[in-house]
Design an enzyme around this catalytic site. Structure first.
Site, PDB file in Angstrom:
ATOM      1  N   GLN A  39      47.792  33.092  33.996  1.00  0.00           N
ATOM      2  CA  GLN A  39      48.787  33.186  35.067  1.00  0.00           C
ATOM      3  C   GLN A  39      48.915  31.856  35.812  1.00  0.00           C
ATOM      4  OE1 GLN A  39      46.853  36.395  37.180  1.00  0.00           O
ATOM      5  NE2 GLN A  39      44.924  35.278  37.084  1.00  0.00           N
ATOM      6  N   GLU A 114      35.750  38.654  36.523  1.00  0.00           N
ATOM      7  CA  GLU A 114      37.097  38.144  36.800  1.00  0.00           C
ATOM      8  C   GLU A 114      37.621  37.497  35.529  1.00  0.00           C
ATOM      9  OE1 GLU A 114      40.473  36.617  37.593  1.00  0.00           O
ATOM     10  OE2 GLU A 114      39.610  37.696  39.318  1.00  0.00           O
ATOM     11  N   ASP A 145      37.665  39.780  30.458  1.00  0.00           N
ATOM     12  CA  ASP A 145      38.561  40.911  30.733  1.00  0.00           C
ATOM     13  C   ASP A 145      37.708  42.109  31.142  1.00  0.00           C
ATOM     14  OD1 ASP A 145      41.209  42.579  28.815  1.00  0.00           O
ATOM     15  OD2 ASP A 145      40.204  43.119  30.679  1.00  0.00           O
ATOM     16  N   ASP A 163      39.163  45.631  42.036  1.00  0.00           N
ATOM     17  CA  ASP A 163      39.975  44.825  42.955  1.00  0.00           C
ATOM     18  C   ASP A 163      40.970  44.035  42.119  1.00  0.00           C
ATOM     19  OD1 ASP A 163      39.242  42.003  45.185  1.00  0.00           O
ATOM     20  OD2 ASP A 163      41.070  43.189  44.827  1.00  0.00           O
ATOM     21  N   SER A 165      44.937  42.858  40.641  1.00  0.00           N
ATOM     22  CA  SER A 165      46.295  42.538  41.070  1.00  0.00           C
ATOM     23  C   SER A 165      47.203  43.702  40.649  1.00  0.00           C
ATOM     24  CB  SER A 165      46.739  41.211  40.432  1.00  0.00           C
ATOM     25  OG  SER A 165      46.009  40.904  39.280  1.00  0.00           O
TER      26      SER A 165
HETATM   27  N1  SAM Z   1      43.849  42.358  46.499  1.00  0.00           N
HETATM   28  C1  SAM Z   1      44.707  41.811  45.583  1.00  0.00           C
HETATM   29  C2  SAM Z   1      45.845  42.761  45.306  1.00  0.00           C
HETATM   30  O1  SAM Z   1      45.716  43.944  45.642  1.00  0.00           O
HETATM   31  O2  SAM Z   1      46.862  42.337  44.835  1.00  0.00           O
HETATM   32  C3  SAM Z   1      43.979  41.413  44.341  1.00  0.00           C
HETATM   33  C4  SAM Z   1      42.987  40.438  44.589  1.00  0.00           C
HETATM   34  S1  SAM Z   1      42.168  39.694  43.237  1.00  0.00           S
HETATM   35  C5  SAM Z   1      42.708  38.094  43.444  1.00  0.00           C
HETATM   36  C6  SAM Z   1      42.880  40.235  41.734  1.00  0.00           C
HETATM   37  C7  SAM Z   1      42.240  39.560  40.536  1.00  0.00           C
HETATM   38  O3  SAM Z   1      42.251  40.410  39.375  1.00  0.00           O
HETATM   39  C8  SAM Z   1      42.940  38.261  40.097  1.00  0.00           C
HETATM   40  O4  SAM Z   1      42.102  37.164  40.372  1.00  0.00           O
HETATM   41  C9  SAM Z   1      43.182  38.443  38.591  1.00  0.00           C
HETATM   42  O5  SAM Z   1      42.978  37.268  37.848  1.00  0.00           O
HETATM   43  C10 SAM Z   1      42.147  39.525  38.261  1.00  0.00           C
HETATM   44  N2  SAM Z   1      42.444  40.278  37.036  1.00  0.00           N
HETATM   45  C11 SAM Z   1      43.668  40.661  36.584  1.00  0.00           C
HETATM   46  N3  SAM Z   1      43.534  41.317  35.406  1.00  0.00           N
HETATM   47  C12 SAM Z   1      42.197  41.348  35.116  1.00  0.00           C
HETATM   48  C13 SAM Z   1      41.432  41.899  34.043  1.00  0.00           C
HETATM   49  N4  SAM Z   1      42.025  42.552  33.032  1.00  0.00           N
HETATM   50  N5  SAM Z   1      40.081  41.772  34.091  1.00  0.00           N
HETATM   51  C14 SAM Z   1      39.470  41.117  35.120  1.00  0.00           C
HETATM   52  N6  SAM Z   1      40.147  40.555  36.164  1.00  0.00           N
HETATM   53  C15 SAM Z   1      41.489  40.690  36.158  1.00  0.00           C
END
Ligand code: SAM
Length: 282
Positions: A39, A114, A145, A163, A165
């Site tokens: 991303q 993450e 992942d 947590d 996105s």
């Molecule tokens: N609180 C925020 C929201 O509700 O939009 C989210 C915060 S946090 C930054 C979300 C994180 O999830 C991002 O850093 C993203 O890279 C991560 N993420 C997305 N898909 C993922 C996956 N399949 N496995 C692990 N992390 C993932």
């Protein structure tokens, strides 16, 4: 990146939320901007919400209201669980949730899984208000992942915090039934999970499907809410699944050092507005 535009000498971030809803923030400075394999990662300095983490043009957290979300997604399950020792956070690259979990001395291990290492690096360097440049030795960072990571774990965790996105791009898989099934299996017999389940105003379909999926697996499911100003519509939901009955009176003794959460907030957050009750019961 059509979400950053200059108009009359002013810089604006416009979040393309829905066909008829755009949310714009005036920006002082683009502090950081990099494309990762997953991303576009940006840290922006805004006029009204301080520094903010923006992924693919969508605001994830800010130095002004990030604590509301991070405190609500952590202190509810951590306070309800009788003795949380091993905690898994999936997503959470801004480190705000891990920072709150680290406030529990009884927690021995915090695994932060993450998918995008660039998010952690950018937030530690450019968003300390949220990340706290977290260096607690109990935190293990795993760049993978979350779906793959949790698949290989059984009966391992006391609490799992998702947590993520929004359910687009890399996070789409974190809203699917098979993932929640793996989460159920990765929890100990008295384990509990919580996930952010989007806006009850704009994404009731996602919240409802999340609730149905988790209720299919967990005998005890509870939805709670909080108001996060930079999330579309402000009102945001969280869905908690527990393998054993939850004792809510545990929330009455809450006394951690926080900016938003307190015992009253924790006790009332499960009181849902009528439209949500009707949707979730229908
Ligand atoms: N609180 C925020 C929201 O509700 O939009 C989210 C915060 S946090 C930054 C979300 C994180 O999830 C991002 O850093 C993203 O890279 C991560 N993420 C997305 N898909 C993922 C996956 N399949 N496995 C692990 N992390 C993932």
């Amino acid at each position: 990146m059509n979400y950053i535009k200059e108009q009359n000498g002013q810089l604006w971030l416009t979040e393309d939320e829905r066909e008829n809803l755009k949310i714009s923030y005036r920006i002082k400075e683009i502090v950081y901007s990099e494309r990762s394999p997953f991303q576009h990662v940006m840290i922006l300095d805004s006029y009204d919400f301080g520094r903010m983490l923006v992924l693919d043009g969508v605001v994830q957290t800010t130095s002004i209201d990030g604590h509301i979300y991070n405190e609500m997604i952590t202190h509810v399950p951590l306070s309800l669980h009788p003795s949380p020792k091993k905690v898994l956070i999936i997503g959470g690259g801004d480190c705000g949730a891990a920072r709150e979990v680290a406030k529990y001395e009884e927690v021995e291990e915090i695994h932060l899984v993450e998918i995008d290492e660039l998010v952690v690096q950018a937030c530690k360097e450019h968003l300390p208000e949220v990340s706290g440049n977290l260096s607690d030795p109990r935190v293990q960072y795993v760049y993978k992942d979350g779906v793959q990571f949790v698949k290989d774990r059984v009966n391992t965790y006391d609490v799992i915090i998702i947590d993520s996105s929004d359910p687009i791009g890399p996070a789409q898989v974190l809203f699917e039934y098979d993932f929640y099934k793996s989460v159920y299996e990765a929890l100990k017999e008295d384990g509990m999970m919580v996930c952010q389940s989007q806006s009850p105003i704009f994404h009731m379909n996602v919240l409802k499907q999340t609730y149905i999926n988790i209720r299919h697996l967990f005998p005890h499911v509870h939805v709670y809410t909080a108001t996060v100003p930079t999330y579309p519509g402000g009102l945001w939901s969280f869905t908690l699944g527990a393998k054993q009955a939850v004792s809510f009176e545990r929330l009455t003794t809450f006394a951690k050092q926080t900016k938003y959460v307190n015992a009253d907030v924790l006790n009332q957050c499960f009181c849902l507005p009528q439209f949500m009750k009707e949707h979730l019961q229908s």
